[in-house]
Motif scaffolding. Structure first.
Motif, PDB file in Angstrom:
ATOM      1  N   ARG A   1      44.596  30.203  48.350  1.00 64.18           N
ATOM      2  CA  ARG A   1      43.985  31.502  48.692  1.00 64.18           C
ATOM      3  C   ARG A   1      43.468  32.192  47.430  1.00 64.18           C
ATOM      4  NH1 ARG A   1      48.587  31.867  52.077  1.00 64.18           N
ATOM      5  NH2 ARG A   1      49.478  33.490  50.740  1.00 64.18           N
ATOM      6  N   GLU A   2      44.194  32.059  46.333  1.00 63.92           N
ATOM      7  CA  GLU A   2      43.747  32.662  45.077  1.00 63.92           C
ATOM      8  C   GLU A   2      42.490  31.967  44.563  1.00 63.92           C
ATOM      9  OE1 GLU A   2      43.334  35.254  42.014  1.00 63.92           O
ATOM     10  OE2 GLU A   2      44.537  35.440  43.831  1.00 63.92           O
ATOM     11  N   ILE A   3      42.411  30.656  44.704  1.00 64.31           N
ATOM     12  CA  ILE A   3      41.189  29.935  44.318  1.00 64.31           C
ATOM     13  C   ILE A   3      40.006  30.472  45.124  1.00 64.31           C
ATOM     14  CG2 ILE A   3      40.008  27.694  44.405  1.00 64.31           C
ATOM     15  CD1 ILE A   3      42.758  26.406  43.721  1.00 64.31           C
ATOM     16  N   LEU A   4      40.197  30.677  46.412  1.00 63.95           N
ATOM     17  CA  LEU A   4      39.113  31.223  47.242  1.00 63.95           C
ATOM     18  C   LEU A   4      38.714  32.613  46.753  1.00 63.95           C
ATOM     19  CD1 LEU A   4      40.351  30.050  50.755  1.00 63.95           C
ATOM     20  CD2 LEU A   4      38.496  29.065  49.388  1.00 63.95           C
ATOM     21  N   ASN A   5      39.687  33.437  46.393  1.00 65.07           N
ATOM     22  CA  ASN A   5      39.383  34.768  45.855  1.00 65.07           C
ATOM     23  C   ASN A   5      38.581  34.665  44.561  1.00 65.07           C
ATOM     24  OD1 ASN A   5      40.411  36.703  47.676  1.00 65.07           O
ATOM     25  ND2 ASN A   5      42.485  36.268  46.997  1.00 65.07           N
ATOM     26  N   ILE A   6      38.955  33.735  43.714  1.00 67.12           N
ATOM     27  CA  ILE A   6      38.231  33.535  42.457  1.00 67.12           C
ATOM     28  C   ILE A   6      36.783  33.139  42.736  1.00 67.12           C
ATOM     29  CG2 ILE A   6      38.088  32.021  40.429  1.00 67.12           C
ATOM     30  CD1 ILE A   6      41.231  31.972  40.537  1.00 67.12           C
ATOM     31  N   LEU A   7      36.584  32.286  43.722  1.00 69.95           N
ATOM     32  CA  LEU A   7      35.240  31.793  44.032  1.00 69.95           C
ATOM     33  C   LEU A   7      34.371  32.817  44.757  1.00 69.95           C
ATOM     34  CD1 LEU A   7      36.028  28.085  44.950  1.00 69.95           C
ATOM     35  CD2 LEU A   7      34.974  28.974  42.847  1.00 69.95           C
ATOM     36  N   LYS A   8      34.960  33.948  45.176  1.00 68.98           N
ATOM     37  CA  LYS A   8      34.138  35.003  45.781  1.00 68.98           C
ATOM     38  C   LYS A   8      33.084  35.494  44.793  1.00 68.98           C
ATOM     39  CE  LYS A   8      37.263  37.931  47.192  1.00 68.98           C
ATOM     40  NZ  LYS A   8      38.019  38.997  47.882  1.00 68.98           N
TER      41      LYS A   8
END
Length: 100
Positions: free
Chosen positions: A22-29
């Motif tokens: 989930r944090e990786i997805l947040n970073i990729l935002k």
């Protein structure tokens, strides 16, 4: 996407169940990033981050593209839209019940 007409919800929800992913997805935002820059956000090996990226990719939540010697990862928003539409179906049904 894997299926022409549906998201693989089990894979999607499995991928979303992990806080690191989930944090990786947040970073990729913020936009596409190479694996090395994603890894800088975590206190784990590059191999572990790569494993998380593979799970996200298999769930179609991210895509990758090669540019020179780097692989850039970015969000696959179409899958997020499909999941949101699926959730919206529950809200629509509940709203119709409340209108009666």
């Amino acid at each position: 996407m894997k299926g022409a007409d549906a998201v693989s919800f089990p894979e999607t929800f499995k991928a979303l169940s992990d806080p690191t992913r989930r944090e990786i997805l947040n970073i990729l935002k913020g936009g596409a990033l190479p694996a090395g820059e994603i890894s800088e956000h975590f206190h784990m090996t590059g191999a572990t981050v790569s494993h998380h990226l593979t799970i996200l990719k298999n769930a179609d939540l991210i895509t990758d593209r090669r540019s020179g010697k780097f692989i850039y990862y970015e969000l696959n928003l179409s899958v997020f839209e499909e999941v949101m539409n699926w959730f919206q179906g529950f809200l629509d049904k509940e709203n119709k019940r409340n209108e009666k």
